[in-house]
Scaffold this motif. Structure first.
Motif, short mmCIF file in Angstrom:
data_model
loop_
_atom_site.label_atom_id
_atom_site.label_comp_id
_atom_site.label_asym_id
_atom_site.label_seq_id
_atom_site.Cartn_x
_atom_site.Cartn_y
_atom_site.Cartn_z
N ARG A 239 0.84 -1.21 0.00
CA ARG A 239 0.00 0.00 0.00
C ARG A 239 0.87 1.26 0.00
NH1 ARG A 239 -1.84 -0.45 4.83
NH2 ARG A 239 -0.24 0.96 5.63
N ASP A 240 1.85 1.28 0.89
CA ASP A 240 2.70 2.47 0.99
C ASP A 240 3.55 2.68 -0.26
OD1 ASP A 240 1.64 2.80 3.46
OD2 ASP A 240 3.44 2.25 4.58
N SER B 155 2.73 1.73 -3.35
CA SER B 155 1.84 2.23 -4.39
C SER B 155 1.45 3.69 -4.14
CB SER B 155 0.58 1.36 -4.47
OG SER B 155 0.90 0.05 -4.89
N GLN B 156 1.14 4.00 -2.87
CA GLN B 156 0.75 5.38 -2.54
C GLN B 156 1.88 6.36 -2.82
OE1 GLN B 156 -0.58 5.00 1.53
NE2 GLN B 156 -2.74 4.98 0.92
N SER C 228 1.67 9.29 -5.60
CA SER C 228 1.55 10.61 -4.97
C SER C 228 2.00 11.72 -5.90
CB SER C 228 2.37 10.65 -3.67
OG SER C 228 3.76 10.51 -3.94
N VAL D 13 -5.78 1.07 -3.44
CA VAL D 13 -5.03 2.32 -3.43
C VAL D 13 -5.31 3.13 -4.69
CG1 VAL D 13 -2.72 3.35 -3.39
CG2 VAL D 13 -3.20 1.30 -2.05
N ALA E 74 -7.80 6.85 -5.84
CA ALA E 74 -7.03 7.95 -6.44
C ALA E 74 -7.61 8.32 -7.80
CB ALA E 74 -5.57 7.55 -6.58
#
Length: 435
Positions: free
Chosen positions: A322-323, A325-326, A330, A365, A369
Motif C-alpha cells: 500500500r505504501d 503504491s501510494q 503521490s 489504493v 485515487a
C-alpha cells in the motif's frame, strides 16, 4: 547498434543473475527486512505474516498450474505441433526465425498466457531444428511474446472487473471488456508492439560467429509409441472411444455455456484447453503422455509459488504494498495517474508475480485515487495490467516453464529480456500518456 547495446546486458546477466529459486529467497529476505525496518513490524509479527500466508494461494496455484498444464497438453497435440513445424519451414534465415517466433508467441499469449508460454517454447525448438540461430535469443524472443498476455483474452485484471460481484464492484461497478481489452488504447498498444517487438528482437541478433547454436540432436522429439495393445487395459488406454466421448461432452458443455451468456474466466479457459486437448490427442494414452511432459515444466512453480504467497502476505499485511503504491502515485495528476500506476505495478510485480494477486493489492489504493482525480478507471486498471505484464520480462518466475521446455537457464536469455524491458517500457508509457 541494438546488438552491440545488448552485449553488455547479456554478459552482465549471465554473470550475476542467480537461479530463480535464489531470486525468490533474496526477495523474501528483502521483504521481511523492509517490513521490520520501514513498517515497524516486530520481527515475530513479520515472520507470522510470512508463515501464515505461505500456503494462502494453494487454490490459485492449482488454477495456474492447470493453465500451464492444459496449455501444454493442447500445444503438444499432433495437430498443433504439425502446424508449428509447417510454419517453421517458412523461416530459412536466423532473422526470419526471430521475427516469426515473436509474432507467433505474441498471438498465442494474447489468446491465453499458458498456451502462449508453451507454444513459444515448442516453436523455438521446432525452429532451432531447422535454422542455425542463436538459441538464447530465440527463446528470449519466444518469451517476449508473453508481454501482451494481460492485454489479451485471459487478462486477470480486465476479466476480474468484468465479472459480476468482483471485490471492487461497489466502487466501480462492472466494467466490460469493451472498455478495457477492446478499447482504442489497448488495441493501439497491441498493434504497436506487434510491429516493434519483432524488429527489436531481430536487431539484437548476434553475428553468426558469436551465436550460441544448439545441438540439433538434443531437440529431437521422443518417438511416438505405435505398438499395438495387448492387454484389455491397454486397449482402453489406446482406444479413442472414451477420449472422444468425454472430450465432445466437454465441448458441448462449453457451447451451451457460451450460448447461455457465459463469459471467459480462468476456469473456463482451463476447461476449454483440457477438452480440446483430449479430442485432438485422440486417446487417453497420448493425453497422459503429454501430461507427464507438461508436469516437468511446473516443478519450479510448485516450489516457488508458496514463497511468493508468503512475500505477498507480508507486502499486504505490513502495508508495504500500500505504501509503495501510494508513494509512487503521490506524484500523479489526472493525466499521469495511469503512467504512475503502470510503473508502480511493474515494481510491485517483482514481489507479487500474480496478475490477480497484484490487483488485489493495488486496487484499494489506485481506484480511490482515480475517482478523486477524475481519471478513467478502465484506463488505470489496464495500466496496472500492463505494468504487471511488463516486468515479467525480467521476473524469472513465469519464464520457468519456457526454460524447462527449452532446456535453458534464466541467465541465458535475461540479458536480451532486459533490452526488451527498456524499449517496451518507453512504448507503453508513451501510449498511456497519449490516450
Amino acid at each position: 547498434m541494438l546488438n552491440t547495446a545488448a552485449r553488455p546486458f547479456v554478459k552482465l546477466v549471465e554473470r550475476f543473475l542467480p537461479d530463480p529459486f535464489i531470486f525468490v529467497l533474496i526477495l523474501t529476505a528483502i521483504v521481511l527486512v523492509c517490513a521490520v525496518v520501514f513498517q515497524q513490524q516486530p520481527v515475530l509479527t513479520a515472520l507470522n505474516q510470512w508463515g501464515d500466508g505461505f500456503w494462502g494461494l494453494l487454490g490459485f496455484s492449482m488454477q495456474m498450474l492447470l493453465v500451464l498444464v492444459s496449455g501444454h497438453m493442447l500445444a503438444s497435440t499432433r495437430v498443433v505441433k504439425a502446424a508449428l513445424d509447417k510454419i517453421a519451414t517458412t523461416a530459412r534465415t536466423p532473422g526470419k526465425a526471430i521475427i516469426l517466433i515473436t509474432l507467433v508467441s505474441m498471438l498465442a499469449s494474447w489468446l491465453n498466457w499458458g498456451f502462449g508460454l508453451v507454444v513459444g517454447a515448442l516453436f523455438a525448438k521446432a525452429l532451432a531444428r531447422r535454422v542455425d540461430v542463436d538459441y538464447r535469443l530465440l527463446v528470449a524472443s519466444a518469451y517476449s511474446g508473453f508481454l501482451v498476455w494481460h492485454g489479451g483474452l485471459a487478462g486477470s485484471v480486465p476479466l476480474t472487473i468484468a465479472t459480476p460481484g468482483h471485490f471492487t464492484v461497489e466502487q466501480i461497478g462492472v466494467i466490460g471488456t469493451g472498455e478495457t481489452l477492446f478499447s482504442a488504447m489497448n488495441l493501439t498498444l497491441l498493434g504497436i508492439l506487434l510491429v516493434v517487438l519483432p524488429l527489436v528482437n531481430r536487431a539484437m541478433l548476434p553475428k553468426q560467429s558469436e551465436s550460441v547454436i544448439v545441438d540439433k540432436t538434443a531437440l529431437k522429439e521422443a518417438p511416438v509409441d505405435t505398438s499395438e495393445a495387448q492387454r484389455p487395459a491397454e486397449k482402453l488406454e489406446k482406444s479413442p472411444l472414451l477420449a472422444m466421448l468425454i472430450g465432445f461432452a466437454g465441448i458441448a458443455y462449453l457451447i451451451n455455456y457460451f450460448v447461455g451468456g457465459g463469459t471467459l474466466n480462468l476456469n473456463i479457459i482451463n476447461f476449454l484447453f483440457l477438452f480440446l486437448a483430449m479430442v485432438l490427442h485422440g486417446t487417453p494414452e497420448r493425453l497422459l503422455s503429454s501430461l507427464q511432459q507438461a508436469i516437468q515444466g511446473t516443478t519450479g512453480i510448485v516450489l516457488q509459488f508458496p514463497f511468493y504467497a508468503g512475500i505477498m502476505a507480508v507486502m499486504v499485511e505490513s502495508g508495504l504494498a500500500r505504501d509503495l503504491s501510494q508513494w509512487l502515485i503521490s506524484f500523479a495528476t489526472v493525466d499521469t495517474l495511469a503512467l504512475w500506476s503502470f510503473i508502480s505495478a511493474g515494481l510491485v510485480n517483482m514481489f507479487v508475480p500474480s496478475g490477480g494477486g497484484q490487483w488485489a493489492v493495488q486496487a484499494p489504493v489506485i481506484l480511490p485515487a482515480a475517482m478523486e482525480l477524475g481519471t478513467d478507471v478502465s484506463k488505470v486498471a489496464m495500466a496496472v495490467a500492463w505494468g504487471d505484464a511488463w516486468t515479467n520480462l525480467v521476473q524469472p518466475f513465469w519464464a520457468l516453464p519456457v526454460l524447462a521446455i527449452a532446456g535453458l537457464k534464466a541467465k541465458d536469455m535475461m540479458g536480451f529480456c532486459l533490452v526488451q524491458l527498456i524499449i517496451t517500457g518507453l512504448i507503453i508509457s508513451t501510449v498511456l500518456l497519449t490516450f
